[in-house]
Design a protein around this motif. Structure first.
Motif, mmCIF file in Angstrom:
data_model
loop_
_atom_site.group_PDB
_atom_site.id
_atom_site.type_symbol
_atom_site.label_atom_id
_atom_site.label_comp_id
_atom_site.label_asym_id
_atom_site.label_seq_id
_atom_site.Cartn_x
_atom_site.Cartn_y
_atom_site.Cartn_z
ATOM 1 N N ALA A 61 0.723 -1.123 0.086
ATOM 2 C CA ALA A 61 -0.077 -0.096 -0.075
ATOM 3 C C ALA A 61 0.895 1.328 0.078
ATOM 4 C CB ALA A 61 -0.978 0.025 1.149
ATOM 5 N N ILE A 62 2.030 1.126 0.516
ATOM 6 C CA ILE A 62 3.024 2.278 0.654
ATOM 7 C C ILE A 62 3.685 2.494 -0.505
ATOM 8 C CG2 ILE A 62 4.899 3.362 1.974
ATOM 9 C CD1 ILE A 62 3.797 2.021 4.614
ATOM 10 N N PHE A 63 4.488 1.347 -1.134
ATOM 11 C CA PHE A 63 5.174 1.559 -2.138
ATOM 12 C C PHE A 63 4.843 1.180 -3.572
ATOM 13 C CE2 PHE A 63 8.044 0.784 1.763
ATOM 14 C CZ PHE A 63 8.988 1.846 1.609
ATOM 15 N N LEU A 64 3.911 0.540 -3.609
ATOM 16 C CA LEU A 64 3.065 -0.014 -4.701
ATOM 17 C C LEU A 64 1.874 0.787 -5.160
ATOM 18 C CD1 LEU A 64 3.965 -3.891 -4.799
ATOM 19 C CD2 LEU A 64 5.133 -2.221 -5.648
ATOM 20 N N LYS A 65 1.529 1.675 -3.910
ATOM 21 C CA LYS A 65 0.246 2.151 -4.266
ATOM 22 C C LYS A 65 -0.905 1.530 -4.427
ATOM 23 C CE LYS A 65 2.728 5.937 -3.699
ATOM 24 N NZ LYS A 65 2.779 6.438 -2.648
ATOM 25 N N GLU A 66 -0.918 0.166 -3.929
ATOM 26 C CA GLU A 66 -2.051 -0.507 -4.067
ATOM 27 C C GLU A 66 -2.883 -0.365 -2.846
ATOM 28 O OE1 GLU A 66 -0.669 -4.909 -3.941
ATOM 29 O OE2 GLU A 66 0.477 -4.682 -5.765
ATOM 30 N N HIS A 67 -4.280 -0.393 -3.135
ATOM 31 C CA HIS A 67 -5.252 -0.150 -2.215
ATOM 32 C C HIS A 67 -5.479 -1.128 -1.093
ATOM 33 C CE1 HIS A 67 -8.726 1.931 -0.454
ATOM 34 N NE2 HIS A 67 -9.562 0.910 -0.647
ATOM 35 N N ASN A 96 -13.376 -2.635 -3.208
ATOM 36 C CA ASN A 96 -13.304 -1.213 -2.817
ATOM 37 C C ASN A 96 -14.295 -1.122 -1.614
ATOM 38 O OD1 ASN A 96 -12.715 1.466 -2.578
ATOM 39 N ND2 ASN A 96 -13.674 2.250 -4.321
ATOM 40 N N ILE A 97 -13.876 -1.315 -0.378
ATOM 41 C CA ILE A 97 -14.605 -1.187 0.739
ATOM 42 C C ILE A 97 -14.088 -0.359 1.538
ATOM 43 C CG2 ILE A 97 -15.662 -2.592 2.636
ATOM 44 C CD1 ILE A 97 -15.504 -5.246 0.780
ATOM 45 N N SER A 98 -14.970 0.543 2.094
ATOM 46 C CA SER A 98 -14.450 1.680 3.018
ATOM 47 C C SER A 98 -15.458 1.900 4.027
ATOM 48 C CB SER A 98 -14.282 3.089 2.489
ATOM 49 O OG SER A 98 -15.251 3.687 1.622
#
Length: 348
Positions: free
Chosen positions: A104-110, A307-309
């Motif tokens: 999530a930090i380096f690959l920008k994966e959600h 995509n769940i928030s």
């Protein structure tokens, strides 16, 4: 953790094993990110590995990730020599947590809401298992004790059962159902993998005695452990690769973790009798911690592409439907039974 120490195994040993196990998960989890970055870089100018390309072998970044993986596995290997397998093996789930967070930090994966909950569950479950890890009283802490345990009839029967069942799966069920049933390959990996962990821990004991000045390499048992370790790891990796090539990795990872850890715990309980010193509370807590980790791993893999928030959760303060009048503070709510009673009284 003061209850960990036992004859032949000190608190210092267990803390070393715990530190090595946690460190190994960090290196292994980080290696996945480094190798993924390398593969993304390679895909811009060469044939992708998934399409049969081997350009990654010439990429220094990929080899850096491979080095992190190798170093992490070495740390995990050494950890078995210091701490109970029941403590070291379940902590492997933390590498999944490290990979999820770093991606999530380096690959920008959600990393959605359920994945974050899964990460928290992995941390909590691992913490519970560490706090209730068993003492190793009466377990094999020397090569002499290990040789006696290996000759135990119960363990011999377990090994014969594992090998026999694995051969049936390999030669009978694998050709027929291996490509359609995910449990065939994973069961082979888990069963053979449990033996590899026992051999790994045994070889770790041999190395500890070797560095203490004892002639362990003059004993046939040491070479038997090395041979068993090489064979089991080779078979395990072969069928794990077949599983990864056939089925979705997101499905394989949690199932393999559950099967592998369960087999390791069972095998370790038989050979090293690590459950013998645990009271009922520790046993229940360990099982609960393991179940919490399994649930966390499931959330991380099953819902990672969703995509769940928090905004998707039902609100407790929803706006009233159109035409609905807000009740006054003095309004008395009537139940259906009150309405029926009132109707009956009116008819009378």
């Amino acid at each position: 953790m003061s209850g960990f120490a036992a004859p032949g195994l000190t608190n210092r040993d267990v803390y070393i094993g715990l530190s090595l196990a946690i460190s190994s998960t960090i290196f292994i989890g980080t290696s996945s990110i480094v190798k993924k970055k390398a593969l993304i870089k390679i895909s811009t100018y060469a044939k992708r590995a998934g399409d049969g390309g081997h350009a990654y072998l010439g990429e220094p970044l990929w080899w850096g990730g491979f080095g992190l993986l190798a170093f992490g596995e070495i740390l995990n290997f050494v950890a078995y020599a210091f701490a109970p397998a029941l403590l070291v093996t379940p902590l492997g789930a933390l590498s999944v947590l490290v990979t999820a967070v770093l991606s999530a930090i380096f690959l920008k994966e959600h990393l959605n809401l359920l994945c974050k909950i899964g990460c928290i569950q992995c941390v909590f479950g691992s913490t519970v298992m560490v706090l209730h890890a068993p003492k190793e009283e009466g377990t094999a802490n020397t090569m002499v004790e290990l040789s006696e345990r290996l000759a135990d009839p119960v363990f011999v029967m377990y090994c014969l059962a594992v090998i026999g069942f694995s051969l049936v799966l390999i030669f009978i069920y694998s050709p027929k159902y291996g490509q359609t049933n995910i449990l065939v390959y994973i069961t082979i990996c888990a069963l053979i993998g449990s033996l590899s962990v026992l051999a790994c821990k045994g070889f770790g004991i041999a190395m500890k005695e070797f560095f203490a000045g004892k002639p362990t390499f003059s004993q046939p048992l040491t070479y038997f452990l090395i041979f068993s370790l090489v064979v089991c790891i080779s078979v395990n990796m072969h069928y794990l690769n077949k599983a990864l090539d056939t089925f979705n990795a997101a499905v394989i990872s949690p199932i393999y973790y559950v099967f592998f850890t369960t087999c390791v715990v069972a095998a370790s309980a038989i050979l090293y009798q690590e459950w013998g010193s645990m009271d009922a509370v520790s046993v229940i807590a360990t099982l609960a911690g393991f179940g919490t980790i399994v649930a966390g791993i499931f959330l991380l893999h099953a819902f990672r592409d969703k995509n769940i928030s928090l905004s998707d959760l039902p609100s407790l303060n929803r706006d009233p439907p159109p035409g609905y009048a807000h009740a006054s503070p003095n309004h008395v709510h009537l139940t259906s039974r009150d309405v029926e009673s009132q109707s009956e009284s009116e008819e009378i």
